[in-house]
Write a protein that holds these residues in place. Structure first.
Motif, PDB file in Angstrom:
ATOM      1  N   MET A   1      35.947  84.328  90.799  1.00  0.00           N
ATOM      2  CA  MET A   1      36.598  83.146  91.365  1.00  0.00           C
ATOM      3  C   MET A   1      36.393  81.952  90.456  1.00  0.00           C
ATOM      4  O   MET A   1      35.353  81.822  89.810  1.00  0.00           O
ATOM      5  N   LYS A   2      37.398  81.099  90.431  1.00  0.00           N
ATOM      6  CA  LYS A   2      37.308  79.868  89.657  1.00  0.00           C
ATOM      7  C   LYS A   2      37.410  78.676  90.595  1.00  0.00           C
ATOM      8  O   LYS A   2      38.225  78.674  91.524  1.00  0.00           O
ATOM      9  N   ARG A   3      36.604  77.665  90.338  1.00  0.00           N
ATOM     10  CA  ARG A   3      36.606  76.475  91.185  1.00  0.00           C
ATOM     11  C   ARG A   3      37.561  75.429  90.593  1.00  0.00           C
ATOM     12  O   ARG A   3      37.373  74.954  89.479  1.00  0.00           O
ATOM     13  N   TRP A   4      38.594  75.091  91.351  1.00  0.00           N
ATOM     14  CA  TRP A   4      39.580  74.085  90.965  1.00  0.00           C
ATOM     15  C   TRP A   4      39.542  72.956  91.991  1.00  0.00           C
ATOM     16  O   TRP A   4      38.906  73.063  93.041  1.00  0.00           O
ATOM     17  N   ILE A   5      40.279  71.889  91.707  1.00  0.00           N
ATOM     18  CA  ILE A   5      40.486  70.825  92.688  1.00  0.00           C
ATOM     19  C   ILE A   5      41.939  70.368  92.626  1.00  0.00           C
ATOM     20  O   ILE A   5      42.567  70.370  91.562  1.00  0.00           O
TER      21      ILE A   5
ATOM     22  N   GLY B   1      45.423  91.453 100.469  1.00  0.00           N
ATOM     23  CA  GLY B   1      44.996  92.289  99.358  1.00  0.00           C
ATOM     24  C   GLY B   1      45.375  91.699  98.011  1.00  0.00           C
ATOM     25  O   GLY B   1      45.116  90.536  97.708  1.00  0.00           O
ATOM     26  N   GLY B   2      46.056  92.501  97.191  1.00  0.00           N
ATOM     27  CA  GLY B   2      46.438  92.097  95.849  1.00  0.00           C
ATOM     28  C   GLY B   2      47.514  91.030  95.792  1.00  0.00           C
ATOM     29  O   GLY B   2      47.800  90.506  94.709  1.00  0.00           O
ATOM     30  N   LEU B   3      48.111  90.693  96.926  1.00  0.00           N
ATOM     31  CA  LEU B   3      49.117  89.631  96.949  1.00  0.00           C
ATOM     32  C   LEU B   3      48.487  88.242  96.851  1.00  0.00           C
ATOM     33  O   LEU B   3      49.162  87.268  96.524  1.00  0.00           O
ATOM     34  N   LEU B   4      47.200  88.152  97.141  1.00  0.00           N
ATOM     35  CA  LEU B   4      46.520  86.855  97.139  1.00  0.00           C
ATOM     36  C   LEU B   4      46.256  86.407  95.706  1.00  0.00           C
ATOM     37  O   LEU B   4      45.558  87.075  94.944  1.00  0.00           O
ATOM     38  N   ALA B   5      46.811  85.239  95.346  1.00  0.00           N
ATOM     39  CA  ALA B   5      46.681  84.745  93.972  1.00  0.00           C
ATOM     40  C   ALA B   5      45.926  83.427  93.884  1.00  0.00           C
ATOM     41  O   ALA B   5      45.376  83.103  92.839  1.00  0.00           O
TER      42      ALA B   5
ATOM     43  N   GLN C   1      34.506  86.906  97.376  1.00  0.00           N
ATOM     44  CA  GLN C   1      33.613  87.497  96.378  1.00  0.00           C
ATOM     45  C   GLN C   1      33.519  89.002  96.557  1.00  0.00           C
ATOM     46  O   GLN C   1      33.512  89.764  95.588  1.00  0.00           O
ATOM     47  N   GLN C   2      33.452  89.437  97.812  1.00  0.00           N
ATOM     48  CA  GLN C   2      33.336  90.861  98.099  1.00  0.00           C
ATOM     49  C   GLN C   2      34.561  91.644  97.632  1.00  0.00           C
ATOM     50  O   GLN C   2      34.454  92.807  97.239  1.00  0.00           O
ATOM     51  N   MET C   3      35.743  90.990  97.674  1.00  0.00           N
ATOM     52  CA  MET C   3      36.959  91.670  97.220  1.00  0.00           C
ATOM     53  C   MET C   3      37.198  91.450  95.731  1.00  0.00           C
ATOM     54  O   MET C   3      38.234  91.835  95.195  1.00  0.00           O
ATOM     55  N   ASN C   4      36.226  90.797  95.063  1.00  0.00           N
ATOM     56  CA  ASN C   4      36.305  90.549  93.623  1.00  0.00           C
ATOM     57  C   ASN C   4      37.532  89.708  93.263  1.00  0.00           C
ATOM     58  O   ASN C   4      38.224  89.984  92.270  1.00  0.00           O
ATOM     59  N   PHE C   5      37.782  88.699  94.064  1.00  0.00           N
ATOM     60  CA  PHE C   5      38.929  87.811  93.842  1.00  0.00           C
ATOM     61  C   PHE C   5      38.722  87.010  92.560  1.00  0.00           C
ATOM     62  O   PHE C   5      37.672  86.405  92.347  1.00  0.00           O
TER      63      PHE C   5
ATOM     64  N   GLY D   1      32.179  81.611 105.370  1.00  0.00           N
ATOM     65  CA  GLY D   1      32.379  83.041 105.139  1.00  0.00           C
ATOM     66  C   GLY D   1      33.562  83.360 104.253  1.00  0.00           C
ATOM     67  O   GLY D   1      33.686  84.488 103.762  1.00  0.00           O
ATOM     68  N   VAL D   2      34.440  82.384 104.029  1.00  0.00           N
ATOM     69  CA  VAL D   2      35.636  82.630 103.216  1.00  0.00           C
ATOM     70  C   VAL D   2      35.255  82.998 101.785  1.00  0.00           C
ATOM     71  O   VAL D   2      35.742  83.991 101.224  1.00  0.00           O
ATOM     72  N   LEU D   3      34.378  82.205 101.186  1.00  0.00           N
ATOM     73  CA  LEU D   3      34.010  82.455  99.793  1.00  0.00           C
ATOM     74  C   LEU D   3      33.307  83.806  99.648  1.00  0.00           C
ATOM     75  O   LEU D   3      33.532  84.528  98.674  1.00  0.00           O
ATOM     76  N   GLU D   4      32.457  84.141 100.626  1.00  0.00           N
ATOM     77  CA  GLU D   4      31.762  85.419 100.575  1.00  0.00           C
ATOM     78  C   GLU D   4      32.753  86.579 100.660  1.00  0.00           C
ATOM     79  O   GLU D   4      32.626  87.579  99.946  1.00  0.00           O
ATOM     80  N   THR D   5      33.748  86.437 101.541  1.00  0.00           N
ATOM     81  CA  THR D   5      34.771  87.478 101.677  1.00  0.00           C
ATOM     82  C   THR D   5      35.549  87.655 100.380  1.00  0.00           C
ATOM     83  O   THR D   5      35.825  88.773  99.949  1.00  0.00           O
TER      84      THR D   5
END
Length: 255
Positions: free
Chosen positions: A1-5, A188-192, A224-228, A218-222
């Motif tokens: 994951m990359k942190r943007w603003i 799933g893979g549609l999330l960009a 991370q778990q899917m290797n976003f 919990g969003v960030l943890e989820t």
């Protein structure tokens, strides 16, 4: 994951120093809010600071679902011009709102119109080397009109049929009472990309998620778990608090 603003968070009157602070604070990129009067200047600031660039395409007065062909012709021209500008700055994604049906009774017709336009716009974006993303919206509670896409099934159908990826707005999803973890799994893979903020579940307040008391917890943890691997775009109002918490830097949003 990359942190943007999002540059929406820093307002329309920021200077180069603000972008330098964003870089120094460890952000990888910015999503340019095209409706800011200095959006073109912000593109240049971002490039000068070595930030990755995405874009939130304009949507006020540019209804993607409009039945008025003159309005649509103008909207299409403006959106394509912004995507060309994004590519000029080596931008990576353009986030789009799907517009709204003028009346809720016109929902089905409007959704079909959006599907055709979205498919065509995605093809144009691909030719330009830009990834087009469709954002989830909040429903009109009075049911006078219909916002596209403000229901998960509608959103997912448009993503699949128009061959575009998703920008998940966490704040919008909280207001719609959807289970965030379930939605992320279904996308799933549609999330960009992700627009990240918190609220009270009633209004889109764009608050900074705050640990255990956060509805967005919990969003960030989820992810991370899917290797976003995509950008987490902080879209928050409390920028000074945000910087104080996440770095030693602090600046106030200009009004």
């Amino acid at each position: 994951m990359k942190r943007w603003i999002s540059t929406w968070s820093i307002g329309p009157n920021a200077e180069l120093a603000h972008f330098q602070k964003i870089k120094e604070a460890g952000f990888a990129g910015v999503e340019i809010w095209c409706e800011h009067k200095r959006a073109l200047v912000y593109l240049e600031y971002a490039r000068q600071c070595g930030l990755e660039i995405g874009m939130h395409l304009p949507f006020h007065d540019l209804n993607f679902a409009t039945p008025d062909i003159a309005v649509w012709n103008h909207a299409e021209k403006v959106l394509i011009e912004w995507m060309k500008k994004l590519r000029e700055y080596e931008g990576v994604h353009a986030t789009l709102h799907g517009g709204y049906a003028w009346a809720s009774e016109e929902r089905d017709e409007a959704v079909e119109k959006v599907k055709k336009r979205l498919t065509a716009m995605a093809a144009i974006a691909a030719e330009l080397g830009v990834e087009l993303l469709l954002e989830n919206l909040i429903a009109d509670r009075l049911n006078y009109s219909h916002h596209i896409a403000s229901h998960f099934s509608e959103w997912k159908s448009l993503l699949d049929e128009a061959n575009v990826k998703a920008c998940l707005d966490v704040g919008h999803l909280l207001v719609m009472k959807e289970n965030i973890e379930d939605v992320i799994a279904k996308l799933g893979g549609l999330l960009a990309a992700v627009h990240y903020s918190d609220n009270d579940g009633a209004s889109d307040l764009h608050l900074l998620p705050d640990g255990k008391n956060s509805a967005a917890n919990g969003v960030l943890e989820t992810l991370q778990q899917m290797n976003f691997k995509g950008p987490i775009v902080y879209e928050v109002k409390s920028v000074s608090i945000f910087f104080a918490r996440y770095s030693s830097l602090c600046f106030r949003r200009k009004k």
